[in-house]
Design an enzyme around this catalytic site. Structure first.
Site, PDB file in Angstrom:
ATOM      1  N   GLY A  10      -4.229  -0.706  -4.323  1.00 15.68           N
ATOM      2  CA  GLY A  10      -4.768   0.396  -3.517  1.00 15.68           C
ATOM      3  C   GLY A  10      -6.193   0.097  -3.122  1.00 15.68           C
ATOM      4  O   GLY A  10      -6.718  -0.953  -3.457  1.00 15.68           O
ATOM      5  N   SER A  37      -7.354  -2.530  -9.367  1.00 14.82           N
ATOM      6  CA  SER A  37      -7.503  -3.703  -8.512  1.00 14.82           C
ATOM      7  C   SER A  37      -7.158  -3.369  -7.083  1.00 14.82           C
ATOM      8  O   SER A  37      -6.455  -2.399  -6.794  1.00 14.82           O
ATOM      9  CB  SER A  37      -6.577  -4.812  -8.996  1.00 14.82           C
ATOM     10  OG  SER A  37      -5.252  -4.461  -8.653  1.00 14.82           O
ATOM     11  N   LYS A  38      -7.665  -4.208  -6.216  1.00 14.71           N
ATOM     12  CA  LYS A  38      -7.471  -4.030  -4.790  1.00 14.71           C
ATOM     13  C   LYS A  38      -5.995  -4.098  -4.421  1.00 14.71           C
ATOM     14  O   LYS A  38      -5.549  -3.436  -3.495  1.00 14.71           O
ATOM     15  CB  LYS A  38      -8.232  -5.145  -4.068  1.00 14.71           C
ATOM     16  CG  LYS A  38      -8.777  -4.701  -2.755  1.00 14.71           C
ATOM     17  CD  LYS A  38      -9.761  -5.672  -2.193  1.00 14.71           C
ATOM     18  CE  LYS A  38     -10.347  -5.012  -0.949  1.00 14.71           C
ATOM     19  NZ  LYS A  38     -11.633  -5.450  -0.617  1.00 14.71           N
ATOM     20  N   ARG A  39      -5.255  -4.924  -5.181  1.00 10.03           N
ATOM     21  CA  ARG A  39      -3.846  -5.106  -4.850  1.00 10.03           C
ATOM     22  C   ARG A  39      -3.057  -3.800  -4.902  1.00 10.03           C
ATOM     23  O   ARG A  39      -2.068  -3.630  -4.227  1.00 10.03           O
ATOM     24  CB  ARG A  39      -3.213  -6.120  -5.795  1.00 10.03           C
ATOM     25  CG  ARG A  39      -2.925  -7.432  -5.103  1.00 10.03           C
ATOM     26  CD  ARG A  39      -2.357  -8.445  -6.052  1.00 10.03           C
ATOM     27  NE  ARG A  39      -3.239  -8.658  -7.176  1.00 10.03           N
ATOM     28  CZ  ARG A  39      -2.859  -8.632  -8.441  1.00 10.03           C
ATOM     29  NH1 ARG A  39      -1.610  -8.411  -8.744  1.00 10.03           N
ATOM     30  NH2 ARG A  39      -3.707  -8.843  -9.408  1.00 10.03           N
TER      31      ARG A  39
END
Ligand code: GLU
Length: 487
Positions: free
Chosen positions: A260, A256-258
């Site tokens: 990295g 997920s974007k959270r």
């Protein structure tokens, strides 16, 4: 197989950036095609009007070009089976949806969002395993349908899933897969805005574009039985399926974007080489079984096979990517690294300083084993390009003793006597100075490294002195003597 020449496709719905998961799908399709002498097709699945992003398709093509995944057919490269934008193929999808309706395999549904919501809630109350449309509109008479259309009621087209055997297909990665037909919903084929759903457009295009192998992420596995039914109802031969394992964060959660970056463009901006990203992404779910981690693209093409794609999730490990980036930089001739370093310098605060190629090549040789990015030459060994801006306090505390002032003075005097010193000359001079004072060479080596570089780590100290040259070395020693203060 439908065709002797494998034809595979990457079929993204453009979002404005290329997700690393998308890159992995594109790459495996590409490697598979190149390995088999097949064709790699790019198809833009842009039928979701709510998700339309201006310029997203162009951005995607640009990123694919940068990474080197050149497609054989696709946008701006029309082949026999275009257009390659689904939004330009609406009539085609309509034709097949009409065909299915004529054959009683699909029907118009006028149910309102409200009714569908109530139906869902009712089914939830009854604790049914999953919500399914109740075929309410299948029973409408032709007159009712006409009246609804005349009244301007909007409708969708649904597939009429009839009872039957299990829906089965084989998947190269997941082997034999089957779903109970009863669990498959009367999925929507055409939405009320007249656009096809992913399911219909995807199947129609894969068939018409003569796609032989559908290689895509595991998140699409649950859609596959719906597609298999469509193939069955349209009387078409199934392609071979291969669903690629999920990409996971280090803690095994879904990437997920959270945690990295997930956009390939971000990696590009951070200075990752295209070759390193390809190498790294290739290993996210596949290995040749030879314990090798460093691959150039040609080797990947030669070694790749779908049979060696793993089923279990693949962990995205940035440290490995960084290491591979360094390995790919090191695998290049110094002359190529020189060009990259010059570009990096031109973009830095050193832009208007002049460094000779000869000097930069020496820096490259001394530092290349110690870097992961080209920018590391500037950040980890900035002392090659400017005087130390400060002296690392911890190193000062550990290495700079009260008698270091005197030792360094003596060392500078010894260096003064040298003419065009080589690395060995610097070493001999340092050892002589240490011996004259009667101390071990270490008493000089550590302080002089600190004096000329400001830090305690780096290439061999005599390489460091040699690369900087006599003049800078002596001047920096004198500066350090003045600037370094200890209690
Ligand atoms: N448009 C789908 C996506 O965005 C394609 C999935 C598939 O390859 O079938 O990934």
């Amino acid at each position: 197989m439908i065709n002797n020449t494998p034809r595979v496709r990457f079929a993204p719905s453009p979002t404005g950036y290329l997700h690393v998961g998308g890159l992995r799908t594109a790459l495996y399709n590409y490697l598979f095609a190149k390995n088999k002498g097949g064709k790699f097709i790019l198809r833009i699945e842009d039928t979701d009007q709510n998700r339309f992003v201006e310029g997203a398709a162009e951005q995607l093509v640009e990123t694919l070009n940068w990474i080197g995944l050149n497609y054989d057919e696709g946008p701006n490269k029309e082949g026999e089976y275009g257009p390659y934008f689904q939004s330009k193929r609406l009539d085609i999808y309509k034709k097949y949806s009409n065909q299915l309706m004529d054959e009683g395999k699909a029907y118009k549904c006028f149910c309102t969002a409200e009714r569908l919501k109530e139906l869902r809630e009712e089914q939830q109350k009854q604790k049914l395993p999953q919500a399914k449309y109740d075929k309410h509109c299948l029973n409408l008479s032709p007159e009712e349908i006409d009246a609804n259309i005349k009244a301007g009621k909007s409708y969708v087209v649904r597939l009429n899933v009839k009872p039957g055997d299990k829906v089965k297909f084989s998947d190269v990665v997941r082997k034999d897969v089957e779903f109970d037909r009863e669990t498959i919903d009367d999925q929507i084929l055409i939405k009320s805005d007249g656009f096809p759903t992913y399911h219909l457009a995807n199947v129609v295009d894969d068939h018409l574009m003569k796609i032989t192998h559908v290689i895509r992420g595991e998140e699409w596995l649950s859609s596959t039985p719906k597609h298999v039914l469509l193939y069955e109802y349209l009387g078409w031969e199934l392609p071979v399926f291969a669903h690629l394992p999920l990409l996971l964060n280090e803690n095994k959660s879904k990437l997920s974007k959270r945690q990295g970056d997930v956009a390939v463009e971000d990696y590009k901006d951070k200075g990752y080489l295209q070759e390193a990203l390809i190498n790294f992404v290739a290993l996210l779910g596949w290995s040749a079984g030879d314990n090798v981690e460093f691959y150039k693209s040609e080797d990947l093409i030669n070694k790749f096979s779908l049979e060696r794609v793993q089923k279990s999730g693949a962990v995205f490990n940035v440290e490995k990517l960084n290491w591979l980036n360094g390995e790919h930089i090191r695998s290049k001739p110094n002359q190529d690294i020189l060009e990259m370093l010059k570009n990096e310098l031109a973009d830095s605060k050193f832009a208007n300083k002049d460094f000779s190629d000869d000097f930069l090549i020496k820096v490259i040789e001394a530092m290349k084993e110690r870097i992961s990015f080209v920018s590391d030459f500037l950040t980890r060994s900035n002392y090659f390009f400017e005087e130390p801006q400060s002296y690392d306090e911890k190193v000062v505390a550990k290495r700079w003793k009260p008698d270091s002032y005197e030792h360094m003075k003596k060392l500078a005097e010894e260096f003064e006597t040298l003419k065009n010193p080589t690395k060995d000359d610097f070493e001999a001079a340092l050892r002589k100075a240490a011996e004259d004072i009667g101390v071990g060479a270490g008493k000089m080596i550590h302080p002089v490294r600190l004096a000329v570089s400001g830090i305690g780590v780096g290439p061999g100290v005599f390489d460091l002195l040699y690369i900087l040259g006599k003049e800078k070395v002596i001047s920096r020693i004198n500066t350090a003597i003045n600037k370094i203060k200890i209690d």
